[in-house]
Design an enzyme around this catalytic site. Structure first.
Site, PDB file in Angstrom:
ATOM      1  N   ASP A  73       0.733  -1.183   0.574  1.00  0.00           N
ATOM      2  CA  ASP A  73      -0.306   0.183   0.360  1.00  0.00           C
ATOM      3  C   ASP A  73       0.800   0.855  -0.024  1.00  0.00           C
ATOM      4  O   ASP A  73       1.783   1.485   0.335  1.00  0.00           O
ATOM      5  CB  ASP A  73      -1.099  -0.449   1.096  1.00  0.00           C
ATOM      6  CG  ASP A  73      -0.356   0.627   2.800  1.00  0.00           C
ATOM      7  OD1 ASP A  73       0.452  -1.008   2.901  1.00  0.00           O
ATOM      8  OD2 ASP A  73      -0.899   0.328   3.683  1.00  0.00           O
ATOM      9  N   GLU A 134      -0.095  -1.348   6.006  1.00  0.00           N
ATOM     10  CA  GLU A 134       1.320  -0.936   6.729  1.00  0.00           C
ATOM     11  C   GLU A 134       0.720   0.380   6.812  1.00  0.00           C
ATOM     12  O   GLU A 134       1.224   1.392   7.968  1.00  0.00           O
ATOM     13  CB  GLU A 134       2.317  -0.994   5.997  1.00  0.00           C
ATOM     14  CG  GLU A 134       3.799  -1.232   7.244  1.00  0.00           C
ATOM     15  CD  GLU A 134       4.318   0.204   7.060  1.00  0.00           C
ATOM     16  OE1 GLU A 134       4.668   0.826   7.978  1.00  0.00           O
ATOM     17  OE2 GLU A 134       3.968   0.963   6.284  1.00  0.00           O
TER      18      GLU A 134
END
Length: 385
Positions: A73, A134
């Protein structure tokens, strides 16, 4: 490597952009299965799937078990990949997430491939985990990471670095606070004296919070996301802000909590009240003797590549904090070299570092795998290359 990196960079995968995260995990699954890994996808809800790939070595049950962690991400909005697609300019490559941290994910695959093509299997298991949340603190993948960390002997996190010679051996922990102020509304023109401005009280408290940097060295306080009543002709009865607190030790985080409670308990504007809510975040990741033993092995391997490795402590948090919470000795910032993270049009990768740092990662895994069963924290001598 660059073709696959370009493919991933050109897919929008900001945290919560499930479609893009899912597409990337599909490519990674295919590539990892081609290397002989068994791959499973774990439901991450609103963040998309998390990927776990396992490669069994020739010493199941007794060889070293490695946990490699990365994330797919980014911090960027939908449309970023179209606006700023992957491009290369000499030794630099640009694009959303190119260094934080899609290049680290690709590098890990090719480090694993290098080990396999050299017919090295003298380990128990190599487990790779790629999550999709994350950048938001790994809210849905944290339980999975903790579970896998308890099954491993060494953690290796693929966050990027600013220099080929630098890895990370410690990170600050982080807590988040919401500070809310209540006051008394009044007409700002006709009866301002009847009002008790929550905004003015919040301003006093923000200045006091900034002064804590002097009282608590090494602890950082970042005030953000300010809000209050919006009507210009009303003395604001409500104001709030968020505070990010970071410290290298848990004692520092607790000292910060006490100081913030004292600031909240006092008032500069009579008739106002403050409410402080603490949300505990990642614990500090400290350079334990076990971590320093890993650093020593990494330094020897780096010397073979012509690098004088330096292990640093950093203020940012990562999934390494989570791994260390379980007691898993972990090294971080083992990924490639780059910079300008979270700056859409400037984020960059130094392309040659993919090979150099990939060799360091593969060599480190090999050296640690060839050590005795419990080398971390011991006095073992790394095997010769």
């Amino acid at each position: 490597m660059l073709q696959r990196l370009a493919l991933l960079v050109n897919i929008d995968s900001g945290t919560g952009q499930v479609e893009g995260v899912t597409r990337i995990m599909g490519y990674l699954r295919s590539w990892l299965e081609a290397l002989g890994c068994s791959v499973t996808l774990h439901d991450g809800g609103q963040y998309g799937p998390h990927l776990v790939a396992r490669l069994r070595g020739s010493r199941p049950g007794e060889g070293r078990r490695f946990l490699l962690v990365g994330h797919v991400d980014t911090v960027y909005a939908p449309g970023s990949a179209l606006a700023c697609p992957f491009r290369r300019d000499g030794e630099l490559a640009f694009g959303p997430g190119v260094i934080d941290m899609k290049s680290g994910v690709i590098m890990a695959l090719y480090s694993l491939r290098a080990l396999l093509e050299s017919h090295f299997a003298d380990f128990g298991e190599i487990c790779l985990v790629f999550n999709g949340d994350e950048e938001m603190g790994s809210p849905s993948s944290a339980p999975l990471l903790r579970e896998l960390a308890r099954q491993a002997d060494v953690g290796l996190v693929l966050e990027p670095t600013r220099s080929p010679e630098i890895i990370t051996e410690a990170r600050k922990g982080a807590d988040r606070y919401l500070l809310e102020i209540s006051g008394q509304a009044a007409h700002s023109g006709a009866e301002p004296h009847r009002g008790r401005s929550a905004v003015i009280e919040l301003a006093h408290k923000i200045v006091a919070i900034d002064h804590l940097h002097t009282l608590l060295p090494g602890v950082t306080f970042n005030v953000t996301r300010l809000g209050s009543s919006e009507l210009l002709n009303v003395v604001p009865e409500m104001a709030r802000c968020w505070i990010s607190v970071r410290a290298y030790t848990q004692e520092g985080l607790e000292a910060a909590a006490e100081a913030l409670e004292q600031i909240a308990a006092c008032s500069s504007v009579p008739g106002t009240r403050a409410y402080l809510t603490r949300t505990r975040g990642r614990l500090p990741y400290q350079a334990t003797p076990q971590v320093r033993a890993l650093v020593a092995v990494a330094r020897l391997e780096a010397q073979a590549l012509g690098l004088e490795l330096v292990a640093e402590a950093k203020g940012g948090v990562s999934d390494a904090n989570l791994l260390m919470q379980t007691g898993l000795p972990t090294l971080d910032s083992l990924g490639p070299v780059g910079g300008k993270m979270h700056v859409l049009r400037e984020e960059f990768l130094r392309v040659p570092s993919l090979v150099l740092r990939g060799a360091l990662l593969a060599g480190l895994i090999r050296q640690l795998a060839l050590q005795a069963p419990n080398p971390v924290g011991g006095e073992e001598t790394p095997a010769s290359s």
